[in-house]
Design a protein around this motif. Structure first.
Motif, PDB file in Angstrom:
ATOM      1  N   ASP A  80       0.820  -1.201   0.000  1.00 53.90           N
ATOM      2  CA  ASP A  80       0.000   0.000   0.000  1.00 53.90           C
ATOM      3  C   ASP A  80       0.852   1.248   0.000  1.00 53.90           C
ATOM      4  O   ASP A  80       1.830   1.324   0.684  1.00 53.90           O
TER       5      ASP A  80
ATOM      6  N   ARG B   9       5.108   0.682  -6.060  1.00 52.53           N
ATOM      7  CA  ARG B   9       4.665   0.120  -6.073  1.00 52.53           C
ATOM      8  C   ARG B   9       5.034  -0.815  -5.854  1.00 52.53           C
ATOM      9  O   ARG B   9       5.296  -1.625  -5.607  1.00 52.53           O
TER      10      ARG B   9
ATOM     11  N   TYR C 262      -3.791  -4.838  -7.046  1.00 55.79           N
ATOM     12  CA  TYR C 262      -2.991  -4.543  -5.855  1.00 55.79           C
ATOM     13  C   TYR C 262      -2.059  -3.383  -6.200  1.00 55.79           C
ATOM     14  O   TYR C 262      -1.226  -3.487  -7.089  1.00 55.79           O
TER      15      TYR C 262
ATOM     16  N   HIS D 126      -1.469   1.104  -6.735  1.00 57.61           N
ATOM     17  CA  HIS D 126      -2.169   2.320  -7.184  1.00 57.61           C
ATOM     18  C   HIS D 126      -2.736   2.227  -8.596  1.00 57.61           C
ATOM     19  O   HIS D 126      -3.694   2.919  -8.925  1.00 57.61           O
ATOM     20  N   GLY D 127      -2.167   1.409  -9.459  1.00 59.67           N
ATOM     21  CA  GLY D 127      -2.772   1.197 -10.770  1.00 59.67           C
ATOM     22  C   GLY D 127      -2.264   2.065 -11.901  1.00 59.67           C
ATOM     23  O   GLY D 127      -2.759   1.957 -13.023  1.00 59.67           O
TER      24      GLY D 127
ATOM     25  N   SER E 230       1.957  -2.497 -14.767  1.00 63.04           N
ATOM     26  CA  SER E 230       1.592  -3.588 -13.869  1.00 63.04           C
ATOM     27  C   SER E 230       2.697  -4.627 -13.941  1.00 63.04           C
ATOM     28  O   SER E 230       3.007  -5.151 -15.013  1.00 63.04           O
TER      29      SER E 230
ATOM     30  N   ARG F 217     -11.421   1.862 -10.839  1.00 65.11           N
ATOM     31  CA  ARG F 217     -10.918   2.253  -9.527  1.00 65.11           C
ATOM     32  C   ARG F 217     -11.632   3.517  -9.043  1.00 65.11           C
ATOM     33  O   ARG F 217     -11.826   4.460  -9.797  1.00 65.11           O
TER      34      ARG F 217
ATOM     35  N   ASP G  79      -8.114   7.104  -1.768  1.00 65.83           N
ATOM     36  CA  ASP G  79      -6.895   6.768  -1.029  1.00 65.83           C
ATOM     37  C   ASP G  79      -7.079   7.018   0.466  1.00 65.83           C
ATOM     38  O   ASP G  79      -6.624   6.220   1.299  1.00 65.83           O
TER      39      ASP G  79
ATOM     40  N   ARG H  52      -6.749  -3.767  -0.841  1.00 62.95           N
ATOM     41  CA  ARG H  52      -5.474  -3.786  -1.562  1.00 62.95           C
ATOM     42  C   ARG H  52      -5.402  -2.812  -2.728  1.00 62.95           C
ATOM     43  O   ARG H  52      -4.322  -2.590  -3.287  1.00 62.95           O
ATOM     44  N   SER H  53      -6.520  -2.257  -3.127  1.00 63.91           N
ATOM     45  CA  SER H  53      -6.525  -1.248  -4.183  1.00 63.91           C
ATOM     46  C   SER H  53      -7.802  -0.444  -4.047  1.00 63.91           C
ATOM     47  O   SER H  53      -8.649  -0.733  -3.186  1.00 63.91           O
ATOM     48  N   ASN H  54      -7.950   0.547  -4.906  1.00 61.80           N
ATOM     49  CA  ASN H  54      -9.182   1.338  -4.911  1.00 61.80           C
ATOM     50  C   ASN H  54     -10.237   0.759  -5.851  1.00 61.80           C
ATOM     51  O   ASN H  54     -11.297   1.360  -6.042  1.00 61.80           O
TER      52      ASN H  54
END
Length: 496
Positions: A7, A14, A107, A109-110, A114, A448, A466, A484-486
């Protein structure tokens, strides 16, 4: 951000993922048919002449049956690529029940590359150039100096009282200290500690440095100030920060002690490509495909270059996921060392400028536009960056390149609404009394969330996704799973 990444806050990117590969790929080879088979020999022609005709009547020939027609094979149609199936995200405000569970994709910020997606693309035959072009719109390969200095904060805020001084060692060869012309042998150590005196209510801090050899004999002792620097004096020399709690505590390059009124920081100054040797194996498993690792090398180098700011501050980057993970000599591996050396200084540029090549662990089938991740106050979209455009990270048949990632999809733990209310009440930004509803409609191109509205008995609060996730992860009950992500919802997300 990079980063296999955990996170972000306190992280970066990341990302990710510096663990052993959980899914090894072992495709079976199938022998191809012979392209030029040897033809069967043709029968020899008859050698005896035909018998002479006689006066005997010619028998009526037996009719030959008409052969059964062979049906024309039905052609196999070329598979049609499956459209990118977007989940049905909420179109109205979500009313919470007595218990709540979140379902998510990805998992990190995206934004940008990746890492699991890069692995899947490499396994599908893509080169590092193709991988980077997919994740960074319009970016092209270029080079920069591989020897430019990188300043990394490797120890922060160390108190260093006389009872627990800062301890460093020179290893492998001779080394020196900027406050003296003396040359110290391998194995010699430096101890630095502070003393504070208060006179008429004014506190004054003094720093003492002492170098001793392996036998304990004092080689140097003096009061020091400012920013003393330890430097290796031979190619085999390197430096160790014993006061780090991590086992990764040995470094190439120099160490600067930034002495303050109450604490000391230690900054490692190292050449860019030497720095990468301690980054790439910490960010991506060395067992992964070569082209994925090449993409990671170039992305990490580009990210680091963009962070360099030699004329301001005392360091450029953190050694953790707030920048990208750096573990010094202890992380170095021959395979990634070779990839770094094979393309010295390779970076990617857009519009003639080296780009900030963010990376993260897992996209969940898609990456996100930067403006929906790096938002302004209250979760409003930020400024668009042309090369950081979200993509549907899937092959022509709709299969996500990162579908094998451990957190391609995930769930949180089930919590009661009362537990959620108590968690969000602990932060003034999200405290709304007894929580009743969530507005989970404001989403980017990947799905997201970039903004969340909380409704409760004491009113409503609008925050960035966030912030919502950070408060949830900070105050969730012990043993309960994190967000784990938005990319999440309160209902199961259909998977391809």
């Amino acid at each position: 951000m990079p980063a296999l990444a955990a996170d972000r806050a306190p992280e970066r990117v990341r990302t990710v993922v510096a663990n052993a590969d959980p899914l090894a790929v072992d495709p079976s080879a199938t022998a191809a048919p012979d392209a030029n088979p040897t033809p069967s020999p043709a029968p020899d022609p008859a050698t005896n002449p035909a018998p002479a005709p006689t006066d005997a009547p010619v028998p009526t020939p037996t009719p030959v049956p008409t052969p059964t027609p062979v049906p024309t094979p039905t052609p196999v149609p070329t598979p049609t690529p499956t459209p990118w199936p977007k989940p049905a995200w909420p179109t109205t405000v979500t009313t919470l029940g007595t218990s709540v569970k979140f379902y998510g994709l990805g998992y990190g910020h995206g934004v940008g590359m990746s890492q699991y997606g890069a692995r899947g693309r490499a396994q599908a035959g893509q080169t590092a150039e193709q991988i980077l072009a997919a994740y960074f719109k319009g970016a092209v390969l270029s080079t920069t100096s591989p020897t430019r200095d990188v300043r990394v904060l490797v120890l922060a805020g160390y108190a260093a009282p006389s009872s627990a001084p800062l301890v460093l060692h020179g290893r492998g060869g001779t080394w020196g200290l900027s406050t003296t012309t003396a040359v110290f042998p391998a194995g010699a150590s430096l101890l630095a500690w502070r003393t504070t005196r208060t006179v008429d209510g004014v506190a004054t801090t003094t720093w003492q440095a002492r170098v001793t050899d392996a036998a304990g004999s004092v080689l140097y002792s003096a009061v020091v100030s400012g920013k003393p620097v330890l430097r290796p004096l031979e190619p085999a020399s390197y430096l160790q920060v014993d006061s780090r709690t991590s086992g990764y505590d040995t470094y190439r390059g120099a160490l600067t002690l930034v002495l303050g009124a109450s604490t000391v920081n230690v900054v490692n100054t190292v050449a860019l490509d030497q720095y990468l040797r301690g980054v790439v194996p910490a960010e991506m498993p060395v067992s992964w495909p070569k082209e994925a690792l090449r993409a990671q090398v170039i992305a990490a180098r580009s990210y680091a270059f963009k962070e360099l700011n030699p004329t301001t501050g005392t360091y450029d980057m953190f050694d953790d996921t707030r920048s990208q993970i750096y573990r010094g000599i202890g992380a170095e591996r021959p395979a990634t060392d070779a990839l770094i050396a094979a393309e010295p200084g390779a970076v990617i540029r857009s519009g003639g400028t080296v780009i900030k090549a963010f990376f993260f662990s897992t996209g969940g089938g898609a990456t996100e536009n930067n403006e929906y991740v790096f938002v302004t106050k209250g979760g409003k979209p930020g400024t668009k960056v042309a090369y950081l455009r979200g993509i549907a990270d899937r092959n022509a048949f709709g299969v996500p390149y990162d579908a094998a990632a451990p957190y391609y999809h995930w769930t949180s733990s089930t919590l009661t609404r009362a537990q959620l209310s108590a968690m969000f009440a602990k932060d003034g930004r999200t405290s709304v009394g007894s929580l009743t509803k969530l507005d989970l409609r404001r989403r980017g191109v990947s799905g997201r969330l970039y903004q969340v509205v909380l409704y409760g008995s004491a009113g409503s609060k609008t925050v960035s996704a966030d912030t919502f996730r950070a408060v949830y992860n900070t105050y969730r009950p012990s043993g309960k799973l994190m967000l784990r992500s938005n990319g999440f919802d309160t209902h199961p997300i259909p998977l391809p």
